[in-house]
Design a protein around this motif. Structure first.
Motif, PDB file in Angstrom:
ATOM      1  N   GLY A  40       1.140  -1.172   0.182  1.00  0.00           N
ATOM      2  CA  GLY A  40      -0.346  -0.304  -0.122  1.00  0.00           C
ATOM      3  C   GLY A  40       0.882   1.424   0.159  1.00  0.00           C
ATOM      4  O   GLY A  40       1.995   1.420   0.553  1.00  0.00           O
ATOM      5  N   ARG A  41       0.213   2.271  -0.465  1.00  0.00           N
ATOM      6  CA  ARG A  41       1.094   3.801  -0.091  1.00  0.00           C
ATOM      7  C   ARG A  41       1.634   4.070   1.036  1.00  0.00           C
ATOM      8  O   ARG A  41       2.340   4.479   1.355  1.00  0.00           O
ATOM      9  CB  ARG A  41       0.159   5.236  -0.900  1.00  0.00           C
ATOM     10  N   SER A  42       0.392   3.655   1.998  1.00  0.00           N
ATOM     11  CA  SER A  42       1.478   3.924   3.453  1.00  0.00           C
ATOM     12  C   SER A  42       2.503   3.489   3.844  1.00  0.00           C
ATOM     13  O   SER A  42       3.435   3.922   4.166  1.00  0.00           O
ATOM     14  CB  SER A  42       0.997   3.723   4.350  1.00  0.00           C
ATOM     15  N   SER A  43       2.437   1.577   3.206  1.00  0.00           N
ATOM     16  CA  SER A  43       3.478   0.772   3.564  1.00  0.00           C
ATOM     17  C   SER A  43       4.868   1.511   2.943  1.00  0.00           C
ATOM     18  O   SER A  43       6.272   1.228   3.277  1.00  0.00           O
ATOM     19  CB  SER A  43       3.321  -0.580   3.323  1.00  0.00           C
ATOM     20  N   ASN A  44       4.683   1.654   2.029  1.00  0.00           N
ATOM     21  CA  ASN A  44       5.752   2.020   0.473  1.00  0.00           C
ATOM     22  C   ASN A  44       6.662   3.426   1.211  1.00  0.00           C
ATOM     23  O   ASN A  44       7.603   3.664   1.001  1.00  0.00           O
ATOM     24  CB  ASN A  44       5.191   2.500  -0.798  1.00  0.00           C
ATOM     25  N   ALA A  45       5.708   4.008   2.006  1.00  0.00           N
ATOM     26  CA  ALA A  45       6.319   5.820   2.871  1.00  0.00           C
ATOM     27  C   ALA A  45       7.445   5.154   3.621  1.00  0.00           C
ATOM     28  O   ALA A  45       8.092   5.668   3.854  1.00  0.00           O
ATOM     29  CB  ALA A  45       5.425   6.390   2.583  1.00  0.00           C
ATOM     30  N   PHE A  46       6.675   4.445   4.541  1.00  0.00           N
ATOM     31  CA  PHE A  46       7.778   3.737   5.372  1.00  0.00           C
ATOM     32  C   PHE A  46       8.847   3.247   5.090  1.00  0.00           C
ATOM     33  O   PHE A  46      10.116   3.319   5.699  1.00  0.00           O
ATOM     34  CB  PHE A  46       6.351   3.061   7.068  1.00  0.00           C
ATOM     35  N   LEU A  47       8.563   2.740   3.848  1.00  0.00           N
ATOM     36  CA  LEU A  47       9.458   1.744   3.418  1.00  0.00           C
ATOM     37  C   LEU A  47      10.918   2.994   3.214  1.00  0.00           C
ATOM     38  O   LEU A  47      11.723   2.445   3.648  1.00  0.00           O
ATOM     39  CB  LEU A  47       8.919   0.355   2.794  1.00  0.00           C
ATOM     40  N   ARG A  48      10.440   3.839   2.903  1.00  0.00           N
ATOM     41  CA  ARG A  48      11.751   4.444   1.460  1.00  0.00           C
ATOM     42  C   ARG A  48      12.019   5.486   2.740  1.00  0.00           C
ATOM     43  O   ARG A  48      13.306   4.803   3.413  1.00  0.00           O
ATOM     44  CB  ARG A  48      10.417   5.412   0.709  1.00  0.00           C
TER      45      ARG A  48
END
Length: 243
Positions: free
Chosen positions: A217-225
């Motif tokens: 998801g978008r949130s998960s991708n943001a935290f991974l970045r």
């Protein structure tokens, strides 16, 4: 040796605690072992977000006293890489010297220790942290929140690493429509280096109910970045509409 990250904010409502958990989830995706420490005495919430609130018996105050450290370390049932030490349910129970010693004892057991501080400018416990601590101020895109984050960053104790800030609850349409400044202006207003941007999403609003994020998801991708940048990787910031 593990790394210590301190999460702070000027005023409440920035999503600081949700960010702390999301960051831990990002590190977990990198196969890192993470300990979250909730310092919001009397207003703890990380246990609710992680879904372990019904298990709590002991907390940070107990292990700063006479309890064994393991008595107040709780394991996330949704992520085996994430542990939590909950905050005391009453204020005024954390001694700075004892807290400093606790961090020193734990730092070798985890890849990252993430400390969720209460909002505001009470810095009485900040100097108990190691000088290598990375401070991160969480703000929303509105000018008041950005200014508050800048005030906090300017008043933080001197550390070897300069503080960073994160824009949370980002809505691209608000920037595109001109309600808030663009990202470059927000960076200029803060005067500090931008670590990353987390989009507003229903996923994060309901994290205390679902206790996990969609893997892609978008949130998960943001935290991974963000976690990858803190882990030493060079990750470019996406275009605002792609965040």
């Amino acid at each position: 040796m593990g790394k210590v990250i301190a999460i702070t904010s000027g005023k409440g409502g920035t999503g600081k605690s949700t960010f702390s958990v999301g960051l831990a989830m990002g590190f977990s995706k990198l196969s890192k072992k993470v300990l979250l420490i909730d310092l919001d005495e009397g207003l703890r919430c990380l246990d609710l977000i992680l879904g372990i609130d019904k298990e709590l018996v002991f907390d940070l105050a107990d292990i700063l006293g006479e309890r064994n450290i393991e008595d107040a370390i709780y394991h996330s049932p949704y992520d085996s890489n994430i542990d939590l030490i909950p905050a005391p349910d009453e204020p005024g129970q954390i001694n700075a010297d004892s807290f400093s010693l606790l961090i020193a004892n734990l730092i070798g057991n985890y890849d990252y220790i993430i400390i969720d501080f209460p909002a505001g400018i009470d810095f009485s416990l900040y100097t108990a942290l190691p000088v290598q601590t990375q401070f991160i101020a969480v703000c929303c895109p509105d000018p008041v929140s950005v200014r508050d984050a800048a005030v906090v960053c300017n008043r933080l104790p001197t550390m070897k690493k300069p503080p960073l800030f994160v824009i949370n609850r980002f809505v691209y349409e608000d920037i595109r429509s001109g309600y808030f400044r663009n990202i470059d202006d927000i960076i200029d207003q803060s005067g500090f280096r931008l670590l990353g941007i987390v989009p507003e999403s229903e996923e994060l609003i309901f994290l205390s109910v679902n206790h996990k994020l969609k893997r892609r998801g978008r949130s998960s991708n943001a935290f991974l970045r963000i976690s990858s940048r803190l882990n030493g990787e060079h990750i470019r910031l996406p275009k605002p509409k792609k965040i």
